[in-house]
Design a protein around this motif. Structure first.
Motif, short mmCIF file in Angstrom:
data_model
loop_
_atom_site.label_atom_id
_atom_site.label_comp_id
_atom_site.label_asym_id
_atom_site.label_seq_id
_atom_site.Cartn_x
_atom_site.Cartn_y
_atom_site.Cartn_z
N VAL A 305 -61.88 -8.31 35.12
CA VAL A 305 -63.00 -8.45 36.04
C VAL A 305 -62.91 -9.80 36.73
N ALA A 306 -63.51 -9.89 37.91
CA ALA A 306 -63.56 -11.15 38.64
C ALA A 306 -64.84 -11.20 39.46
N SER A 307 -65.51 -12.33 39.41
CA SER A 307 -66.73 -12.53 40.19
C SER A 307 -66.38 -13.13 41.54
N ARG A 308 -67.20 -12.82 42.55
CA ARG A 308 -66.98 -13.34 43.90
C ARG A 308 -68.16 -14.17 44.41
N ALA A 309 -69.39 -13.78 44.06
CA ALA A 309 -70.55 -14.44 44.64
C ALA A 309 -71.76 -14.25 43.74
N ILE A 310 -72.77 -15.15 43.91
CA ILE A 310 -73.97 -15.11 43.08
C ILE A 310 -75.20 -15.36 43.96
N ALA A 311 -76.28 -14.61 43.72
CA ALA A 311 -77.54 -14.79 44.43
C ALA A 311 -78.43 -15.76 43.66
N ASP A 312 -79.52 -16.18 44.30
CA ASP A 312 -80.43 -17.12 43.64
C ASP A 312 -81.11 -16.52 42.43
N ASP A 313 -81.25 -15.17 42.37
CA ASP A 313 -81.86 -14.54 41.20
C ASP A 313 -80.85 -14.32 40.07
N GLY A 314 -79.61 -14.78 40.26
CA GLY A 314 -78.60 -14.67 39.21
C GLY A 314 -77.73 -13.43 39.29
N THR A 315 -78.01 -12.52 40.23
CA THR A 315 -77.17 -11.34 40.38
C THR A 315 -75.78 -11.76 40.87
N ILE A 316 -74.75 -11.24 40.21
CA ILE A 316 -73.36 -11.60 40.51
C ILE A 316 -72.63 -10.34 40.97
N VAL A 317 -71.74 -10.48 41.95
CA VAL A 317 -70.95 -9.33 42.40
C VAL A 317 -69.47 -9.69 42.39
N GLY A 318 -68.66 -8.64 42.30
CA GLY A 318 -67.22 -8.83 42.26
C GLY A 318 -66.52 -7.50 42.08
N PHE A 319 -65.51 -7.47 41.22
CA PHE A 319 -64.78 -6.22 41.03
C PHE A 319 -64.30 -6.10 39.59
N ARG A 320 -63.96 -4.87 39.22
CA ARG A 320 -63.31 -4.58 37.95
C ARG A 320 -62.02 -3.81 38.25
N ASN A 321 -60.95 -4.19 37.56
CA ASN A 321 -59.66 -3.54 37.74
C ASN A 321 -59.32 -2.80 36.46
N SER A 322 -59.25 -1.50 36.56
CA SER A 322 -58.92 -0.66 35.41
C SER A 322 -57.63 0.08 35.71
N ALA A 323 -56.53 -0.42 35.14
CA ALA A 323 -55.22 0.20 35.30
C ALA A 323 -54.87 0.40 36.77
N GLY A 324 -55.20 -0.62 37.59
CA GLY A 324 -54.85 -0.55 39.00
C GLY A 324 -55.91 0.01 39.91
N THR A 325 -56.98 0.56 39.34
CA THR A 325 -58.10 1.07 40.13
C THR A 325 -59.15 -0.03 40.24
N VAL A 326 -59.39 -0.52 41.46
CA VAL A 326 -60.30 -1.62 41.69
C VAL A 326 -61.64 -1.07 42.19
N THR A 327 -62.73 -1.50 41.53
CA THR A 327 -64.05 -0.95 41.81
C THR A 327 -65.07 -2.08 41.95
N ALA A 328 -65.93 -1.99 42.95
CA ALA A 328 -66.99 -2.99 43.17
C ALA A 328 -68.03 -2.90 42.07
N VAL A 329 -68.43 -4.05 41.52
CA VAL A 329 -69.40 -4.08 40.42
C VAL A 329 -70.42 -5.18 40.65
N ARG A 330 -71.47 -5.12 39.81
CA ARG A 330 -72.55 -6.11 39.84
C ARG A 330 -72.91 -6.46 38.40
N TRP A 331 -73.20 -7.75 38.17
CA TRP A 331 -73.70 -8.20 36.87
C TRP A 331 -75.12 -8.69 37.03
N THR A 332 -75.98 -8.40 36.05
CA THR A 332 -77.36 -8.89 36.05
C THR A 332 -77.70 -9.50 34.71
N ALA A 333 -78.72 -10.38 34.72
CA ALA A 333 -79.23 -11.04 33.51
C ALA A 333 -78.14 -11.82 32.78
N CYS A 334 -77.30 -12.49 33.53
CA CYS A 334 -76.24 -13.28 32.93
C CYS A 334 -76.55 -14.77 32.98
#
Length: 334
Positions: A305-334
């Protein structure tokens, strides 16, 4: 406080008694237990169909807008690129005529990015269904960031000097671009809501981090004993980047733009991508609060996984790579 109690005896007589030898205050934690704090979680963002790659590159400070890109490949045709915009979680998929290059989004939903047109680089903006090509009198021009007001910053390559020149597209003068009187070789890489601009100036051997304050004053963002500093992003009164020490060691660093003071961050943090107005920074698979960091969930065996950006409320966005399949993701409450 407990009140004094009058206990009724079985024989019917009543005797005034103290319920306890001392009056004890009820513990709020016992009387009203707090719910457990939410744990840091990862979620896959809504996905467009038939894409082999999606990624979230940016989130606006309020957390409403997320911007990213997607790629679709056909057996007998070129790869198609798409702009992805999530507005409060609802996905909009937009055919992308200028290539895969989102870099930022602001609280008004304006997305900016870099592409190509007529054989030259071409930065652009997108809002409410309309792509706009930003004015570029030069051939190699790139945008880096946008603030809430709509000020865009970036840089151009100067063929004559072989260096870079910092640029700003001011919201107050639509359709114009100006060169900043920044240090030689400067790349403008971040802009805050009050108009402060940060970046990195490339020299013959080393780099120097810098900040341009709202009053037009410039200052260097340095670390004692460092031969080089690089500043990559800013928000509020914070900027983040890296320092290369004279002994070859490297540090992730956060600077206070008001005072110039710096904080050395957790040595487990190797790269930083973004920071929010609270000074919380992200990069790679880690989020940094204060000087310490924690690993973002979602990685593991055959997963990265890799993070790209963070909002003021702590929401983080980036991607997850699973065996070459890259998918947009979001993290919360981190």
């Amino acid at each position: 406080m407990h009140r004094l109690a009058r206990r009724t005896l079985a024989a019917g007589a009543t005797v005034g008694l103290l319920a306890t030898a001392a009056v004890v205050a009820a513990s709020p934690a016992t009387a009203f237990p707090r719910p457990p704090a939410p744990s840091c979680t990862i979620q896959t963002l809504p996905q467009p169909p038939n894409m082999y790659r999606t990624e979230a590159y940016a989130i606006d400070p309020t957390g409403r807008y997320v911007a990213g890109g997607a790629l679709r490949v056909f057996d007998e045709s070129p790869t198609e690129a798409f702009l992805l915009i999530w507005d409060r979680g609802r996905l909009r998929t937009v055919p992308w005529p200028n290539g895969d290059g989102v870099v930022d989004v602001n609280a008004r939903g304006v997305v900016i990015g870099n592409g190509n047109a007529d054989g030259r680089t071409q930065p652009w903006s997108y809002r409410d269904g309309v792509f706009t090509l930003l004015p570029t009198p030069w051939e190699q021009v790139y945008v880096s960031a946008i603030n809430t007001a709509g000020d865009v910053v970036g840089y151009r390559y100067d063929d004559a000097t072989g260096g870079f020149v910092a640029l700003r597209w001011p919201a107050s003068r639509p359709g114009t671009v100006e060169e900043l009187d920044a240090p030689p070789g400067a790349l403008a890489l971040g802009v805050t809501r009050d108009g402060s601009i940060v970046g990195t100036a490339s020299g013959p051997e080393y780099y120097t981090g810098w900040a341009r304050h709202p009053d037009g004053r410039y200052s260097e963002l340095t670390v004692p004993g460092a031969r080089s500093t690089q500043v990559v992003a800013a928000e509020g009164r914070w900027a983040v980047g890296r320092a290369d020490l004279s002994d070859g060691d490297q540090l992730a660093v956060r600077w206070n733009l008001r005072t110039g003071a710096y904080t050395e961050l957790d040595r487990q943090v190797y790269v930083l991508e973004d920071v929010n107005a609270g000074g919380v920074a992200v990069g790679g698979d880690r989020v940094v609060r204060g000087a310490t960091s924690r690993q973002l969930p979602g990685g593991g065996d055959r997963l990265t996984v890799a993070s790209r950006a963070i909002a003021d409320d702590g929401t983080i966005v980036g991607f997850r790579n699973s065996a070459g399949t890259v998918t947009a993701v979001r993290w919360t409450a981190c």
